[in-house]
Design a protein around this motif. Structure first.
Motif, PDB file in Angstrom:
ATOM      1  N   ALA A 135       0.845  -1.203   0.000  1.00  0.00           N
ATOM      2  CA  ALA A 135       0.000   0.000   0.000  1.00  0.00           C
ATOM      3  C   ALA A 135       0.877   1.249   0.000  1.00  0.00           C
ATOM      4  O   ALA A 135       1.804   1.368   0.799  1.00  0.00           O
ATOM      5  CB  ALA A 135      -0.917  -0.010   1.217  1.00  0.00           C
ATOM      6  N   ARG A 178     -11.654   0.542   2.124  1.00  0.00           N
ATOM      7  CA  ARG A 178     -11.138   0.974   0.832  1.00  0.00           C
ATOM      8  C   ARG A 178      -9.795   0.314   0.533  1.00  0.00           C
ATOM      9  O   ARG A 178      -9.537  -0.115  -0.595  1.00  0.00           O
ATOM     10  CB  ARG A 178     -11.009   2.499   0.793  1.00  0.00           C
ATOM     11  CG  ARG A 178     -10.592   3.030  -0.549  1.00  0.00           C
ATOM     12  CD  ARG A 178     -10.478   4.544  -0.557  1.00  0.00           C
ATOM     13  NE  ARG A 178     -11.769   5.222  -0.617  1.00  0.00           N
ATOM     14  CZ  ARG A 178     -11.914   6.538  -0.787  1.00  0.00           C
ATOM     15  NH1 ARG A 178     -10.826   7.306  -0.876  1.00  0.00           N
ATOM     16  NH2 ARG A 178     -13.107   7.090  -0.842  1.00  0.00           N
ATOM     17  N   LEU A 179      -8.928   0.193   1.534  1.00  0.00           N
ATOM     18  CA  LEU A 179      -7.605  -0.393   1.318  1.00  0.00           C
ATOM     19  C   LEU A 179      -7.677  -1.863   0.944  1.00  0.00           C
ATOM     20  O   LEU A 179      -6.900  -2.338   0.113  1.00  0.00           O
ATOM     21  CB  LEU A 179      -6.734  -0.225   2.569  1.00  0.00           C
ATOM     22  CG  LEU A 179      -6.276   1.187   2.909  1.00  0.00           C
ATOM     23  CD1 LEU A 179      -5.455   1.182   4.192  1.00  0.00           C
ATOM     24  CD2 LEU A 179      -5.463   1.787   1.774  1.00  0.00           C
ATOM     25  N   GLY A 181     -10.146  -3.219  -0.594  1.00  0.00           N
ATOM     26  CA  GLY A 181     -10.721  -3.330  -1.929  1.00  0.00           C
ATOM     27  C   GLY A 181     -12.217  -3.208  -2.038  1.00  0.00           C
ATOM     28  O   GLY A 181     -12.779  -3.368  -3.124  1.00  0.00           O
ATOM     29  N   LYS A 222     -12.324  -9.953  -6.504  1.00  0.00           N
ATOM     30  CA  LYS A 222     -10.940  -9.611  -6.825  1.00  0.00           C
ATOM     31  C   LYS A 222     -10.245 -10.714  -7.619  1.00  0.00           C
ATOM     32  O   LYS A 222      -9.289 -10.444  -8.348  1.00  0.00           O
ATOM     33  CB  LYS A 222     -10.166  -9.283  -5.544  1.00  0.00           C
ATOM     34  CG  LYS A 222     -10.657  -8.024  -4.864  1.00  0.00           C
ATOM     35  CD  LYS A 222     -10.575  -6.818  -5.809  1.00  0.00           C
ATOM     36  CE  LYS A 222     -11.154  -5.575  -5.194  1.00  0.00           C
ATOM     37  NZ  LYS A 222     -11.073  -4.403  -6.114  1.00  0.00           N
ATOM     38  N   ASP A 229      -5.095  -3.212  -4.461  1.00  0.00           N
ATOM     39  CA  ASP A 229      -5.628  -3.273  -3.110  1.00  0.00           C
ATOM     40  C   ASP A 229      -5.035  -4.475  -2.378  1.00  0.00           C
ATOM     41  O   ASP A 229      -4.391  -5.344  -2.982  1.00  0.00           O
ATOM     42  CB  ASP A 229      -7.159  -3.375  -3.138  1.00  0.00           C
ATOM     43  CG  ASP A 229      -7.651  -4.489  -4.056  1.00  0.00           C
ATOM     44  OD1 ASP A 229      -7.418  -5.675  -3.727  1.00  0.00           O
ATOM     45  OD2 ASP A 229      -8.245  -4.182  -5.104  1.00  0.00           O
TER      46      ASP A 229
END
Length: 432
Positions: A135, A178-179, A181, A222, A229
């Protein structure tokens, strides 16, 4: 993984094959108002009466050892062979009822970073650590600023707010969602689910199931369409993991980072609003924000007691006879106040710590909070506080400081609420 209950559990009658083995008379019950009103006073009494390793009694009468000495805690967390984080070793399992209130916190053996030991834990930790390290810190800060502004826009015209419910609790989970995903549209639902989990009430079991379903859908999404992410980086890791392992690890890192970061924010804001040493924080003093946050990790660590470690064989610790399978609880908050080490850590700051980061707020050793997770939590907390003070520069406590109520838990230290008042200001949309 589930979060520990934030209210003190009601003692349950133990069920199962016979009664649990108990400590001798004099064991300290891990319940009562002293843990959330005057914990440091209680820790001093424990240290005086029992030394650095305290016999304690968990709800239901189950025995454990609470490590409150800094050096002893360092010893236990440094020796993963003698004191592994292997819940399967616990010598009380035959007596533990299925509805025992601390079971979500203690957990059961399962294939996640939080409930595995030894080589299996290291396998999970390497994968999760690599995904978190990927990140971008500048992107994390940008997310924090944007989401903090969004939250503050919802309260800034009112002139009053509860900084726990209205700010400190929603911000970390929205950033973490959010991090990992999730689309922003699901962030609010994830926040609600984690709040139900943290409350440990009748909705906790349902919330846990919903949390797992969210993560299962995220992993599937994903796999089909990877992005930039944490989940996508986990799925791309070069060693094989099962779908269950991915889901459990995502649940662990999201839940573990939620309430602890929220409490770090609210405890720091309480300090800045009530302590003259940090008065300039309220007028944009960035250095003071960092000092206040570090002070909280020493004096009011969000995680006061952490379960735990289990003795792999009979041994002795600080003169105590520890049996194979005994539970050792890590008294992080108590160890930080150990007078045997505090005198060597003083830097001349009124609290004795200043910028010293030798605290044990993130635990220590192989099972400590991963460094990338610590950095993410610090970025969320510090950025959130800075944005809040920029937007609402005349924040003031709306009630007498002595009436503020702490969460009723021996394990977690946070505020039930933090009522404030301020001059109403325009939303960010009014400036566009």
């Amino acid at each position: 993984m589930t979060r520990p209950s934030t209210t003190e559990p009601t003692p349950a009658e133990p069920r199962g094959a016979g009664c649990p083995v108990r400590h001798p008379a004099g064991a300290v019950p891990l319940s009562g108002p002293e843990f959330h009103t005057e914990p440091q006073t209680l820790y001093r009494t424990m240290r005086r009466d029992h030394g650095p390793v305290v016999p304690v009694e968990l709800p239901g009468g189950f025995p454990a050892w609470l490590i409150i000495g800094y050096r002893e805690l360092h010893q236990v967390t440094s020796d993963g062979e003698l004191f592994p984080r292997d819940v399967g070793l616990w010598n009380q399992w035959e007596h533990i009822p299925e509805d025992w209130p601390l079971l979500p916190m203690v957990g059961r053996p399962m294939p996640s970073i939080y409930f595995t030991a030894g080589a299996e834990h290291r396998r999970h930790a390497e994968m999760v650590g690599a995904a978190l390290e990927g990140a971008d810190p500048f992107e994390i800060r940008r997310h924090c600023e944007e989401l903090a502004d969004r939250i503050i826009d919802g309260i800034c015209t009112r002139g009053s707010a509860d900084l726990v419910a209205d700010f400190a609790e929603p911000l970390p989970v929205l950033v973490l969602a959010r991090l990992v995903g999730f689309p922003d549209g699901e962030g609010a639902d994830i926040a609600r689910v984690l709040k139900d989990l943290a409350d440990g009430g009748p909705e906790a079991q349902s919330a846990y199931a919903q949390f797992g379903e969210h993560m299962q859908r995220l992993v599937a999404a994903k796999r089909a369409a990877p992005g930039d992410d944490v989940t996508s980086r986990m799925l791309a890791y070069h060693k094989p993991f099962t779908e269950e392992e991915f889901v459990l690890d995502l649940m662990a890192i999201t839940a573990a980072g939620h309430l602890t970061t929220a409490d770090w924010i609210s405890n720091s804001l309480r300090l800045m609003l009530t302590d003259d040493q940090f008065a300039d924080s309220l007028s944009g003093g960035r250095h003071s924000v960092a000092e206040a946050m570090n002070e909280v990790l020493w004096e009011e660590s969000p995680t006061q007691i952490l379960a735990g470690r289990w003795a792999a064989r009979d041994t002795r610790l600080a003169g105590r006879s520890i049996r194979a399978g005994d539970m050792l609880l890590l008294g992080l908050g108590a160890a930080n106040s150990d007078p045997h080490v505090r005198q060597h850590l003083s830097t001349g700051h009124p609290s004795g710590q200043g910028g010293n980061s030798a605290h044990l707020a993130f635990s220590y050793g192989e099972y400590r909070c991963p460094f990338p997770a610590q950095e993410i939590a610090e970025t969320i907390a510090r950025t959130g506080i800075e944005v809040l003070l920029d937007r609402l520069p005349d924040l003031a406590l709306a009630v007498p400081a002595q009436t503020l109520v702490r969460r009723q838990s021996a394990f977690l230290r946070g505020m039930e609420s933090l009522p404030v008042r301020f001059s109403p200001v325009r939303t960010t949309g009014d400036f566009s």
